[in-house]
Motif scaffolding. Structure first.
Motif, short mmCIF file in Angstrom:
data_model
loop_
_atom_site.label_atom_id
_atom_site.label_comp_id
_atom_site.label_asym_id
_atom_site.label_seq_id
_atom_site.Cartn_x
_atom_site.Cartn_y
_atom_site.Cartn_z
N SER A 1 0.76 -1.17 0.09
CA SER A 1 0.14 0.04 -0.03
C SER A 1 0.74 1.43 0.11
O SER A 1 0.51 2.06 -0.81
N TYR B 1 -6.56 2.56 -4.56
CA TYR B 1 -5.63 1.38 -3.97
C TYR B 1 -6.89 0.81 -3.18
O TYR B 1 -7.17 -0.35 -3.14
N LYS B 2 -7.33 1.48 -2.42
CA LYS B 2 -8.30 1.12 -1.22
C LYS B 2 -9.59 0.70 -2.26
O LYS B 2 -10.16 -0.28 -1.71
N THR C 1 -7.91 -3.68 2.29
CA THR C 1 -8.36 -2.31 3.13
C THR C 1 -8.92 -2.93 4.42
O THR C 1 -8.67 -2.59 5.34
#
Length: 190
Positions: free
Chosen positions: A66, A94-95, A102
């Motif tokens: 991340s 990304y999340k 996440t």
């Protein structure tokens, strides 16, 4: 002695992410993991001696990934707000695209499963985020508030946005993303 297969580690990690998203950290067993991964329970134990070891390894891998993705394309020579927005968008994407990761990371941050050693290692990975906020404070563009507090605010609001989007089925269009960034920026700026 048989060498460990990276594909199997990936299978185990993917199975763990899926199961944690549906059952939580406490609700999974090594047997569940083996079934979900499609490999024998004994094989899982070849790679990880315990569920705790697996969770710590996965947490460290997810955290490292991340951070790497968050700072993709970052150029500290460019204006702060422009680069802050780039990182903010990287984190959001990304999340959104790695929702199971996440949820997993969020559950791990305050979990007793995570060892002091893993916490220390993953805390070191946060250095680029701290440096980013410190840069903004040094340039007098961000509030002179504790860096950890500012990061907690930024990530906390983003996590809630991602969960709300995922669970409600709301689609984040460009306008909503821009509005959300502006709200975050307005809250942090000096």
């Amino acid at each position: 002695m048989k060498l460990k297969d990276n594909k199997k580690v990936t299978q185990i990690f993917q199975a763990a992410l899926k199961l944690v998203a549906s059952k939580g950290l406490s609700g999974i067993t090594m047997s569940d993991l083996s079934k979900e991964a499609g490999i024998a329970t004994g094989t899982v134990y070849i790679y990880f001696k315990s569920k705790d070891e697996l969770i710590n390894a996965l947490f460290a891998a997810c955290r490292a990934n991340s951070v790497k993705v968050s700072f993709r394309g970052y150029n500290p020579q460019q204006p702060f707000k422009l680069e802050f927005r780039k990182i903010w968008l990287n984190i959001l994407r990304y999340k959104l695209h790695n929702f199971e990761e996440t949820i997993f990371l969020e559950q791990c941050y305050h979990s007793p499963f995570i060892t002091a050693e893993t916490r220390e290692k993953t805390q070191a990975l946060s250095a680029p985020f701290h440096a980013l906020i410190e840069r903004g404070k040094n340039e007098q563009l961000i509030k002179q508030v504790d860096t950890v507090f500012l990061l907690t605010f930024m990530f906390g609001t983003m996590n809630e946005l991602v969960k709300q989007t995922h669970y409600s089925g709301i689609t984040l269009n460009r306008s909503l993303i821009n509005t959300t960034f502006d709200l975050c920026w307005d809250a942090l700026k000096a």
